[in-house]
Design an enzyme around this catalytic site. Structure first.
Site, short mmCIF file in Angstrom:
data_model
loop_
_atom_site.label_atom_id
_atom_site.label_comp_id
_atom_site.label_asym_id
_atom_site.label_seq_id
_atom_site.Cartn_x
_atom_site.Cartn_y
_atom_site.Cartn_z
N ASP A 134 0.82 -1.20 0.00
CA ASP A 134 0.00 0.00 0.00
C ASP A 134 0.86 1.27 0.00
OD1 ASP A 134 -3.04 0.97 0.89
OD2 ASP A 134 -1.47 2.28 1.62
N TRP A 163 -5.45 1.72 -0.15
CA TRP A 163 -5.45 0.88 -1.35
C TRP A 163 -5.55 -0.60 -0.99
CZ3 TRP A 163 -7.02 4.69 -3.52
CH2 TRP A 163 -6.38 5.94 -3.50
N ASP A 164 -5.01 -0.99 0.15
CA ASP A 164 -5.24 -2.34 0.64
C ASP A 164 -6.72 -2.57 0.91
OD1 ASP A 164 -2.78 -3.65 0.63
OD2 ASP A 164 -2.16 -2.79 2.53
N LEU A 165 -7.37 -1.58 1.54
CA LEU A 165 -8.79 -1.71 1.85
C LEU A 165 -9.62 -1.80 0.57
CD1 LEU A 165 -9.05 0.94 4.73
CD2 LEU A 165 -8.64 -1.52 4.93
N ALA A 168 -9.10 -5.16 -1.07
CA ALA A 168 -9.78 -6.25 -0.35
C ALA A 168 -11.24 -6.35 -0.77
CB ALA A 168 -9.68 -6.01 1.16
#
Length: 404
Positions: A134, A163-165, A168
């Site tokens: 991220d 960006w990870d969220l 996901a």
């Protein structure tokens, strides 16, 4: 499982945030998500934050409601067990998600030899497969150079991993879309989701790239002001902070009622020639609005400011620490989203269920994250059909492991 995705089984091999959070999202909706880790522990088994005794709160947070199987990933027989698990028969099975290198025995081409309609999601760093996280993906988006106080030099990283969220939830959606496609056509498929492309797609959707292209300009740092309308933090008499925003006509009127600002707002409109009922007007006159609001907030306690804003229906929120949030009645303590659970090795604390509320299916209460290998025997017997003696042999030869 009684959630809306009951009957769906997903095998997960994951680390970091995007892949395990995507799997947990599906588990909280009722899917049977089985994550596998090496018997020595996964990459995240001791990742911070941890308890004073070293137990990973991070790992527990991202793996709630899943089942866990621990296997020697280096042993050929261990790999064969996982291949059989990933490609096991069943209408809602045959779904695999990973952010591990999907090559060799984990490659889609190898796995689909065992199940032709396999669905596999591979979260990668970039579209060419090189590594990104991220924080490195965020660096190229431009956001760190417009985040932070006005006048600050150098980048300011985001504490939250946006960006990870986003990856996901996009990954969870992709698996459901592919599963629907398989039900309609009988076709499986490999899905590739690059983290960097997710960040770039979101940056584009929010208009930042369009602004740079059309206006040929880089947006400057604006501190805590909300670009294109009105919003900023204000300090109260007792040293607390509140965020006050105006996003609509109603918010203008509510804020005016809360602070008795109607005459002052009218004077601003007359002096500047702007209409405070428009975003452009509020943005143009933001300094004048702050000059009215700031002294009102500064001469009152956080409780007084909050009570007035809440009564008037203004758009606002107090700034809270994590410990204050934990004790907040509306946000956590009396919120049916949360249930106090006993997480093995960590203790009792409130944990959130899925925020989605379906009309036809009741929301499941959150379930604790598994201990590493907690469901090894259960999965080997219940899904792969291994006998008690065969499972015992696998344990004796240290090909699989149960909970420590």
């Amino acid at each position: 499982m009684t959630g809306i995705l009951a009957g769906l089984r997903i095998v997960e091999g994951s680390a970091f945030i995007a892949a395990p959070l995507g799997g947990m999202t599906l588990a909280q909706l009722g899917a049977d998500v089985i994550r596998f880790d090496d018997i020595r522990g996964g990459l995240d088994s001791d990742r911070w934050p941890v308890t004073n005794e070293g137990q990973s709160i991070y790992w527990a947070g991202l793996n709630k409601g899943k089942r866990s199987i621990a296997v020697d990933l280096r042993h050929p027989e261990g790999r064969e067990l996982l291949t059989a698990l990933i490609t096991a028969s069943g209408e809602g099975a045959g779904i695999f998600t990973t952010n591990m290198p999907a090559r060799g025995w984990l490659s889609y081409d190898e796995l689909r030899k065992r199940r032709a309609d396999l669905i596999a999601l591979n979260i990668v760093g970039t579209r060419d497969g090189s590594a990104q996280v991220d924080y490195t993906a965020n660096a190229i988006t431009g956001f760190p150079l417009v985040t932070g106080p006005i006048g600050h030099e150098g980048p300011v990283n985001s504490v939250a991993p946006p960006w990870d969220l986003a990856t996901a939830y996009a990954g969870a959606m992709a698996l459901l879309a592919a599963e629907r496609h398989r039900r309609l056509t009988g076709q499986g498929q490999r899905i590739v989701l690059p983290l960097q492309d997710m960040a770039l797609a979101a940056t584009s959707a929010l208009g930042y790239l369009g602004e740079a292209a059309v206006n040929d300009d880089d947006r400057p740092r604006l501190g805590n002001e909300i670009f294109g309308t009105f919003g900023r933090d204000f300090r109260t008499k007792d040293g607390r902070y509140v965020m006050i925003c105006i996003f609509s006509d109603r918010h203008v009127d509510a804020l005016a009622a809360a602070g008795g600002f109607a005459a002052a707002f009218a004077a601003i409109e007359k002096k500047t020639g702007v209409d405070l009922k428009t975003d452009a007007g509020r943005w143009t006159a933001r300094a004048e609005l702050c000059a009215v609001i700031e002294p009102w907030v500064a001469t009152r306690s956080a409780g007084e400011v909050g009570a007035a804003l809440k009564k008037a229906g203004a758009l606002w929120a107090p700034y809270l620490t994590f410990r204050e949030l934990l004790q907040d009645k509306d946000a956590v303590r009396d919120n049916p989203l949360f249930t106090v659970i006993d997480q093995p090795g960590i203790g009792r604390y409130p944990v959130a269920a899925t925020p989605l509320q379906f009309g036809a299916v009741a929301r499941e209460a959150p379930r604790a994250a598994p201990v590493l290998g907690q469901h090894t025997d259960e999965v080997l017997c219940g899904i792969l059909g291994l006998s008690v003696h065969e499972i015992a042999r696998l344990h004796d030869e240290k090909i699989v492991a149960g909970p420590r």
